[in-house]
Design an enzyme around this catalytic site. Structure first.
Site, PDB file in Angstrom:
ATOM      1  N   CYS A   4       0.888  -1.323   0.007  1.00  0.00           N
ATOM      2  CA  CYS A   4      -0.112   0.125   0.081  1.00  0.00           C
ATOM      3  C   CYS A   4       1.079   1.198   0.068  1.00  0.00           C
ATOM      4  CB  CYS A   4      -0.971   0.061   1.043  1.00  0.00           C
ATOM      5  SG  CYS A   4      -1.789   1.549   1.338  1.00  0.00           S
ATOM      6  N   CYS A   7       0.389   3.672   2.785  1.00  0.00           N
ATOM      7  CA  CYS A   7       1.004   3.054   4.360  1.00  0.00           C
ATOM      8  C   CYS A   7       2.421   3.249   4.133  1.00  0.00           C
ATOM      9  CB  CYS A   7       0.663   1.647   4.402  1.00  0.00           C
ATOM     10  SG  CYS A   7      -0.808   1.446   4.973  1.00  0.00           S
ATOM     11  N   GLY A  93     -14.394   5.219  -8.304  1.00  0.00           N
ATOM     12  CA  GLY A  93     -13.259   5.856  -8.778  1.00  0.00           C
ATOM     13  C   GLY A  93     -12.189   5.894  -8.177  1.00  0.00           C
ATOM     14  N   HIS A  98      -6.226   2.718   0.077  1.00  0.00           N
ATOM     15  CA  HIS A  98      -6.214   3.181   1.409  1.00  0.00           C
ATOM     16  C   HIS A  98      -7.196   4.367   1.559  1.00  0.00           C
ATOM     17  CE1 HIS A  98      -3.055   3.745   4.861  1.00  0.00           C
ATOM     18  NE2 HIS A  98      -4.221   4.884   5.185  1.00  0.00           N
ATOM     19  N   HIS A 100      -8.840   7.798   1.612  1.00  0.00           N
ATOM     20  CA  HIS A 100      -8.413   8.984   1.632  1.00  0.00           C
ATOM     21  C   HIS A 100      -9.493  10.133   1.100  1.00  0.00           C
ATOM     22  CE1 HIS A 100      -7.759   7.048  -2.210  1.00  0.00           C
ATOM     23  NE2 HIS A 100      -7.959   8.300  -2.646  1.00  0.00           N
ATOM     24  N   HIS A 102     -10.010  13.773  -0.397  1.00  0.00           N
ATOM     25  CA  HIS A 102      -9.300  14.845  -1.289  1.00  0.00           C
ATOM     26  C   HIS A 102      -9.793  16.098  -0.738  1.00  0.00           C
ATOM     27  CE1 HIS A 102      -8.109  12.369  -4.817  1.00  0.00           C
ATOM     28  NE2 HIS A 102      -8.760  11.524  -4.167  1.00  0.00           N
TER      29      HIS A 102
HETATM   30  P1  5GP Z   1      -8.248   7.956  -5.761  1.00  0.00           P
HETATM   31  O1  5GP Z   1      -8.835   8.099  -7.337  1.00  0.00           O
HETATM   32  O2  5GP Z   1      -8.060   6.629  -5.441  1.00  0.00           O
HETATM   33  O3  5GP Z   1      -9.316   8.664  -5.016  1.00  0.00           O
HETATM   34  O4  5GP Z   1      -7.093   8.938  -5.872  1.00  0.00           O
HETATM   35  C1  5GP Z   1      -6.008   8.698  -5.480  1.00  0.00           C
HETATM   36  C2  5GP Z   1      -5.059  10.086  -5.421  1.00  0.00           C
HETATM   37  O5  5GP Z   1      -3.733   9.438  -4.913  1.00  0.00           O
HETATM   38  C3  5GP Z   1      -4.757  10.397  -6.761  1.00  0.00           C
HETATM   39  O6  5GP Z   1      -5.020  11.720  -6.792  1.00  0.00           O
HETATM   40  C4  5GP Z   1      -3.141  10.244  -7.182  1.00  0.00           C
HETATM   41  O7  5GP Z   1      -2.584  11.348  -7.741  1.00  0.00           O
HETATM   42  C5  5GP Z   1      -2.738  10.124  -5.528  1.00  0.00           C
HETATM   43  N1  5GP Z   1      -1.694   9.492  -5.555  1.00  0.00           N
HETATM   44  C6  5GP Z   1      -1.379   8.330  -6.336  1.00  0.00           C
HETATM   45  N2  5GP Z   1      -0.032   7.795  -5.699  1.00  0.00           N
HETATM   46  C7  5GP Z   1       0.368   8.850  -4.969  1.00  0.00           C
HETATM   47  C8  5GP Z   1       1.741   9.041  -4.052  1.00  0.00           C
HETATM   48  O8  5GP Z   1       2.549   8.098  -4.274  1.00  0.00           O
HETATM   49  N3  5GP Z   1       1.832   9.998  -3.383  1.00  0.00           N
HETATM   50  C9  5GP Z   1       1.023  11.046  -3.363  1.00  0.00           C
HETATM   51  N4  5GP Z   1       1.257  11.985  -2.468  1.00  0.00           N
HETATM   52  N5  5GP Z   1      -0.046  11.039  -3.981  1.00  0.00           N
HETATM   53  C10 5GP Z   1      -0.400   9.855  -4.806  1.00  0.00           C
HETATM   54 ZN    ZN Z   2      -2.609   1.570   3.484  1.00  0.00          ZN
END
Ligand code: 5GP
Ligand code: ZN
Length: 142
Positions: A4, A7, A93, A98, A100, A102
């Site tokens: 992850c 993590c 989406g 993990h 999160h 935004h």
């Molecule tokens: P999701 O589509 O899962 O809601 O958003 C995942 C977010 O994680 C994306 O906006 C992407 O740019 C961000 N992200 C992916 N990998 C990394 C990383 O290694 N570091 C950081 N800081 N953000 C990441």
């Molecule tokens: Zn995690």
């Protein structure tokens, strides 16, 4: 969770631009921001989905999100509004499994938007809305 990425950020094994962290949550900059100032807020313990998140941790996480949102307009040059967005599940989406939240600045004319296709134009009858509201209420044991 070895595989992850978030993590690994929590453990300090992957770099991240950290805003803050405490015993429950961590906030850091998204590497692919919608706009400058795009922050991700995560529980420090691995939780993939909302259903797995303790309510108290969720409340803590949202409190932190509110505090970050409150200062964002002072921190970046283009911030006329804020979006908060949480993708729970692949169909919603979610790409990083993990959990999160935004938090990102918006301004008129930026290139971000949710796509509401014309097939979502249906306006339900009141009884249809009441039925769904009742179904949800009962499922919550209220
Ligand atoms: P999701 O589509 O899962 O809601 O958003 C995942 C977010 O994680 C994306 O906006 C992407 O740019 C961000 N992200 C992916 N990998 C990394 C990383 O290694 N570091 C950081 N800081 N953000 C990441
Ligand atoms: Zn995690």
């Amino acid at each position: 969770m070895d595989d992850c990425i978030f993590c690994r950020i929590v453990e300090g094994k992957l770099p991240a631009s950290v805003v803050c962290r405490d015993d429950l949550c961590m906030a850091f900059m998204d590497i692919h921001p919608v706009n400058a100032g795009h922050v991700l807020i995560i529980p420090t313990d691995h939780v993939a989905f909302l259903a797995d998140l303790e309510e108290d941790t969720g409340a803590h996480l949202f409190r932190l999100a509110q505090r970050i949102a409150a200062v964002l307009p002072k921190c970046v040059s283009q911030c006329e509004g804020i979006n908060m967005f949480l993708a729970d599940g692949e169909a919603a989406g979610q790409e990083v499994f993990h959990l999160h939240l935004h938090v990102f600045p918006r301004y008129r004319g930026d290139q971000f938007g949710f796509l509401w296709s014309s097939s979502i134009s249906h306006i339900p009858e009141r009884n249809e809305l009441d039925n769904v509201a009742g179904t949800i209420r009962r499922a919550m044991d209220l």
